[in-house]
Design an enzyme around this catalytic site. Structure first.
Site, PDB file in Angstrom:
ATOM      1  N   HIS A  98       0.845  -1.204   0.000  1.00  0.00           N
ATOM      2  CA  HIS A  98       0.000   0.000   0.000  1.00  0.00           C
ATOM      3  C   HIS A  98       0.875   1.246   0.000  1.00  0.00           C
ATOM      4  O   HIS A  98       1.968   1.270   0.574  1.00  0.00           O
ATOM      5  CB  HIS A  98      -0.982   0.003   1.176  1.00  0.00           C
ATOM      6  CG  HIS A  98      -0.365   0.069   2.539  1.00  0.00           C
ATOM      7  ND1 HIS A  98      -0.111   1.261   3.194  1.00  0.00           N
ATOM      8  CD2 HIS A  98       0.054  -0.911   3.377  1.00  0.00           C
ATOM      9  CE1 HIS A  98       0.424   1.003   4.379  1.00  0.00           C
ATOM     10  NE2 HIS A  98       0.535  -0.295   4.515  1.00  0.00           N
ATOM     11  N   ASP A 100      -0.431   4.432   0.840  1.00  0.00           N
ATOM     12  CA  ASP A 100      -0.895   5.470   1.759  1.00  0.00           C
ATOM     13  C   ASP A 100      -0.213   5.299   3.112  1.00  0.00           C
ATOM     14  O   ASP A 100       0.387   4.244   3.389  1.00  0.00           O
ATOM     15  CB  ASP A 100      -2.421   5.423   1.919  1.00  0.00           C
ATOM     16  CG  ASP A 100      -2.907   4.122   2.547  1.00  0.00           C
ATOM     17  OD1 ASP A 100      -2.366   3.039   2.207  1.00  0.00           O
ATOM     18  OD2 ASP A 100      -3.836   4.162   3.376  1.00  0.00           O
ATOM     19  N   ASP A 132       6.320   1.422   6.480  1.00  0.00           N
ATOM     20  CA  ASP A 132       4.904   1.041   6.368  1.00  0.00           C
ATOM     21  C   ASP A 132       4.192   1.938   5.370  1.00  0.00           C
ATOM     22  O   ASP A 132       3.576   2.924   5.762  1.00  0.00           O
ATOM     23  CB  ASP A 132       4.240   1.123   7.746  1.00  0.00           C
ATOM     24  CG  ASP A 132       2.801   0.649   7.747  1.00  0.00           C
ATOM     25  OD1 ASP A 132       2.429  -0.099   6.829  1.00  0.00           O
ATOM     26  OD2 ASP A 132       2.048   1.028   8.662  1.00  0.00           O
ATOM     27  N   GLU A 166      -5.170   1.507   2.586  1.00  0.00           N
ATOM     28  CA  GLU A 166      -4.966   0.474   3.607  1.00  0.00           C
ATOM     29  C   GLU A 166      -5.083   1.034   5.015  1.00  0.00           C
ATOM     30  O   GLU A 166      -5.651   0.398   5.909  1.00  0.00           O
ATOM     31  CB  GLU A 166      -3.596  -0.189   3.414  1.00  0.00           C
ATOM     32  CG  GLU A 166      -3.413  -1.483   4.204  1.00  0.00           C
ATOM     33  CD  GLU A 166      -2.897  -1.292   5.626  1.00  0.00           C
ATOM     34  OE1 GLU A 166      -2.955  -2.249   6.418  1.00  0.00           O
ATOM     35  OE2 GLU A 166      -2.431  -0.163   5.944  1.00  0.00           O
ATOM     36  N   GLU A 167      -4.549   2.245   5.223  1.00  0.00           N
ATOM     37  CA  GLU A 167      -4.567   2.830   6.562  1.00  0.00           C
ATOM     38  C   GLU A 167      -5.945   3.373   6.936  1.00  0.00           C
ATOM     39  O   GLU A 167      -6.137   3.895   8.035  1.00  0.00           O
ATOM     40  CB  GLU A 167      -3.525   3.952   6.663  1.00  0.00           C
ATOM     41  CG  GLU A 167      -2.088   3.527   6.371  1.00  0.00           C
ATOM     42  CD  GLU A 167      -1.501   2.598   7.413  1.00  0.00           C
ATOM     43  OE1 GLU A 167      -2.232   2.149   8.307  1.00  0.00           O
ATOM     44  OE2 GLU A 167      -0.291   2.307   7.325  1.00  0.00           O
ATOM     45  N   ASP A 195       4.359  -6.425   4.323  1.00  0.00           N
ATOM     46  CA  ASP A 195       3.727  -5.333   5.065  1.00  0.00           C
ATOM     47  C   ASP A 195       3.681  -5.688   6.556  1.00  0.00           C
ATOM     48  O   ASP A 195       2.724  -5.388   7.253  1.00  0.00           O
ATOM     49  CB  ASP A 195       2.303  -5.081   4.528  1.00  0.00           C
ATOM     50  CG  ASP A 195       1.651  -3.839   5.155  1.00  0.00           C
ATOM     51  OD1 ASP A 195       2.386  -2.973   5.661  1.00  0.00           O
ATOM     52  OD2 ASP A 195       0.411  -3.753   5.142  1.00  0.00           O
ATOM     53  N   HIS A 228     -25.686  18.609  34.666  1.00  0.00           N
ATOM     54  CA  HIS A 228     -24.771  19.195  35.657  1.00  0.00           C
ATOM     55  C   HIS A 228     -24.767  18.280  36.883  1.00  0.00           C
ATOM     56  O   HIS A 228     -25.825  17.989  37.468  1.00  0.00           O
ATOM     57  CB  HIS A 228     -25.260  20.595  36.029  1.00  0.00           C
ATOM     58  CG  HIS A 228     -24.295  21.373  36.865  1.00  0.00           C
ATOM     59  ND1 HIS A 228     -23.868  20.954  38.114  1.00  0.00           N
ATOM     60  CD2 HIS A 228     -23.693  22.570  36.641  1.00  0.00           C
ATOM     61  CE1 HIS A 228     -23.030  21.847  38.617  1.00  0.00           C
ATOM     62  NE2 HIS A 228     -22.909  22.848  37.736  1.00  0.00           N
ATOM     63  N   THR A 330     -17.575  19.188  35.405  1.00  0.00           N
ATOM     64  CA  THR A 330     -18.543  18.409  36.178  1.00  0.00           C
ATOM     65  C   THR A 330     -19.794  18.095  35.370  1.00  0.00           C
ATOM     66  O   THR A 330     -20.913  18.469  35.717  1.00  0.00           O
ATOM     67  CB  THR A 330     -18.923  19.161  37.468  1.00  0.00           C
ATOM     68  OG1 THR A 330     -19.450  20.446  37.113  1.00  0.00           O
ATOM     69  CG2 THR A 330     -17.726  19.339  38.379  1.00  0.00           C
ATOM     70  N   ARG A 343      -9.158  -9.868  19.448  1.00  0.00           N
ATOM     71  CA  ARG A 343      -8.292 -10.466  18.436  1.00  0.00           C
ATOM     72  C   ARG A 343      -8.597 -11.964  18.416  1.00  0.00           C
ATOM     73  O   ARG A 343      -8.421 -12.649  19.411  1.00  0.00           O
ATOM     74  CB  ARG A 343      -6.827 -10.213  18.766  1.00  0.00           C
ATOM     75  CG  ARG A 343      -6.435  -8.739  18.732  1.00  0.00           C
ATOM     76  CD  ARG A 343      -6.350  -8.186  17.320  1.00  0.00           C
ATOM     77  NE  ARG A 343      -6.136  -6.745  17.313  1.00  0.00           N
ATOM     78  CZ  ARG A 343      -5.808  -6.052  16.226  1.00  0.00           C
ATOM     79  NH1 ARG A 343      -5.672  -6.667  15.068  1.00  0.00           N
ATOM     80  NH2 ARG A 343      -5.653  -4.739  16.290  1.00  0.00           N
ATOM     81  N   SER A 417      -3.623  -7.854  12.507  1.00  0.00           N
ATOM     82  CA  SER A 417      -4.479  -8.317  11.424  1.00  0.00           C
ATOM     83  C   SER A 417      -4.127  -7.595  10.131  1.00  0.00           C
ATOM     84  O   SER A 417      -3.890  -6.387  10.131  1.00  0.00           O
ATOM     85  CB  SER A 417      -5.954  -8.053  11.753  1.00  0.00           C
ATOM     86  OG  SER A 417      -6.300  -8.575  13.012  1.00  0.00           O
TER      87      SER A 417
END
Length: 478
Positions: A98, A100, A132, A166-167, A195, A228, A330, A343, A417
């Site tokens: 890739h 990008d 990369d 890809e990214e 990659d 609040h 707050t 994963r 992955s």
């Protein structure tokens, strides 16, 4: 080692300054796919590759993918596909990469300008995309050129598929690959992807497995608007309180997934498989260095590597809608969305995992007796992948590693992955090899990303050597 490899290696050494200059030009193009205003730069990077490949005599096509989903005002960058060689007597290897990159800015903490290749006195080449994945992508082009200038016949027919998203999830790529599997990619004999990274810094590896990734969000809402805490604290059931308790139920401090049934989906570990981990070049010091601490779950190498590659993990990633800026505020958020991923590994099928996740979240939320509402959503999922490391594609790569680095490579799996790996395997029906160029210290996606000059130049030798050994390997399936 074949005589032509000696000549090829010598030519790579001779051309190394030229190859580094090619990488310098590529890094200078800020091809960040996730930023709308930099889409023209992604397209420019694609045109750079197209031009370089044409200059090398390859047949090149820039294939449009149409509008980007959910951003129809933006065109997806083209897939650059190319063919070098059409000899029916030669094997045909399909390679993917890739062009990008991840976002980067000097103010993020970079020691150098991220889009200028900067080489220090240790030979570390810093720059976004260096490892990369621009360095490995250009490695294939450099291998073609080194063969040409050494007057060596190119050993295979090379098909190339380089994408620009890809990214950002590779939008549009799966459909493209499936459509071209019986067309442009029809004579593919095997696939190679560069990659990923070595496990350490000294010993190369061949990767035959990846974990999958299933990403989820838990949305809990109650009040019609943010509140609040001084006025409504103690009078309204708070979504954030419920969310923290639900998310805290998913995994324990030592990484054990608390979702009933997940463990039962995992393929049993065989003694033969377990034995593979003993000789892998990895120490706990490698991990401590990467972590910047000694906060590891396990104290031994084998358990650590199996926890990273062989078994599932669950990670909590963040909460959308919650106050996260510096200082104090707050506010009681009316709606919060917690995000986590699992994963996955063999034999965890996505629909089964989804059912178990939904059942667990609903059960825990119900036990809170809250009047708020809760829903769990599968954002996206990618399946795990495992190939046969005994296939001729891998044996050729192992011989190539020995020819360049004089050591046998480690056979590794990875915890991350790369969904396109499985797409190529399923679309072409061919073996897929992951052949990394960079090392574990390259800081891909982080500040000060780099590619060592040694890994780049020796990696070019490795890619060319791999293609030479592929040409010689008998095509016996395994």
């Amino acid at each position: 080692m074949a005589p032509q490899l000696d000549a090829y290696f010598s030519k790579v050494d001779e051309l190394q300054d030229h190859f580094i200059e090619r990488l310098r030009k590529a890094v200078a193009i800020p091809s960040v796919s996730s930023e709308d205003d930099r889409r023209p730069e992604v397209v420019r990077m694609g045109k750079f590759l197209e031009s370089e490949l044409k200059a090398l005599g390859a047949h090149v096509e820039a294939r449009p993918l149409g509008p980007q989903p959910h951003k129809e005002y933006l065109e997806l960058p083209p897939v650059i596909i190319a063919r070098y060689g059409e000899d029916p007597k030669k094997k045909t290897i399909l390679v993917y990469g890739h062009y990008d990159v991840q976002p980067a800015a000097k103010e993020d903490g970079w020691a150098t300008e991220p889009f200028e290749l900067t080489i220090d006195d240790k030979g570390r080449m810093f720059g976004r995309g260096s490892t990369d994945d621009k360095g490995p992508v250009l490695g294939w082009l450099n291998a073609i050129e080194a063969h040409q200038k050494a007057n060596i016949d190119f050993p295979v027919n090379l098909l190339m598929c380089f994408e620009g998203m890809e990214e950002y999830g590779s939008e549009g790529l799966d459909d493209f690959i499936n459509a071209e599997a019986k067309k442009f990619f029809k004579d593919t004999d095997a696939v190679c992807i560069s990659d990923n990274y070595w496990l350490g810094t000294e010993k190369p590896c061949l990767t035959y497995g990846l974990r999958g990734c299933s990403y989820y969000s838990i949305e809990i809402s109650g009040p019609g608007q943010d509140l609040h805490s001084g006025v409504f604290g103690g009078t309204a059931q708070e979504p954030m309180t419920d969310l923290v308790r639900v998310m805290g139920s998913l995994v324990d401090t030592n990484g054990k997934i608390q979702i009933d049934g997940i463990k039962d989906l995992v393929a049993p570990l065989t003694e033969e498989e377990k034995s593979l981990y003993k000789d892998i070049a990895f120490t706990m010091d490698n991990l401590h260095e990467s972590l910047g601490s000694k906060t590891t779950i396990f104290e031994d190498k084998e358990s650590t590597l199996m926890a990273r590659w062989r078994f599932p993990s669950l990670s909590l990633h963040g909460i959308e809608g919650a106050f996260s800026a510096p200082g104090a505020k707050t506010v009681i958020p009316a709606k919060v969305i917690g995000k986590f991923s699992i994963r996955t590994v063999p034999n965890m099928e996505i629909p089964e995992v989804n059912k178990l996740v939904e059942a667990h979240v609903n059960k825990v939320f119900k036990s809170l007796n809250s009047k708020n509402t809760c829903k769990v959503i599968e954002q996206h999922s990618g399946k795990w992948w495992v190939a046969s490391p005994k296939h001729w594609n891998f044996t050729a790569a192992a011989k190539a590693v020995e020819s360049v680095f004089k050591v046998k490579p480690d056979l590794t799996r990875e915890g991350g992955s790369i969904p396109v790996t499985l797409t190529f395997e399923q679309a072409t029906g061919k073996n897929v090899l992951l052949l990394p160029m960079g090392s574990s210290t390259d800081a891909a996606h982080s500040i000060n990303e780099k590619l060592d000059k040694r890994n780049y130049i020796e990696g070019i030798k490795l890619l060319g050597s791999y293609l030479s050994f592929v040409a010689e390997e008998p095509m016996t399936e395994s």
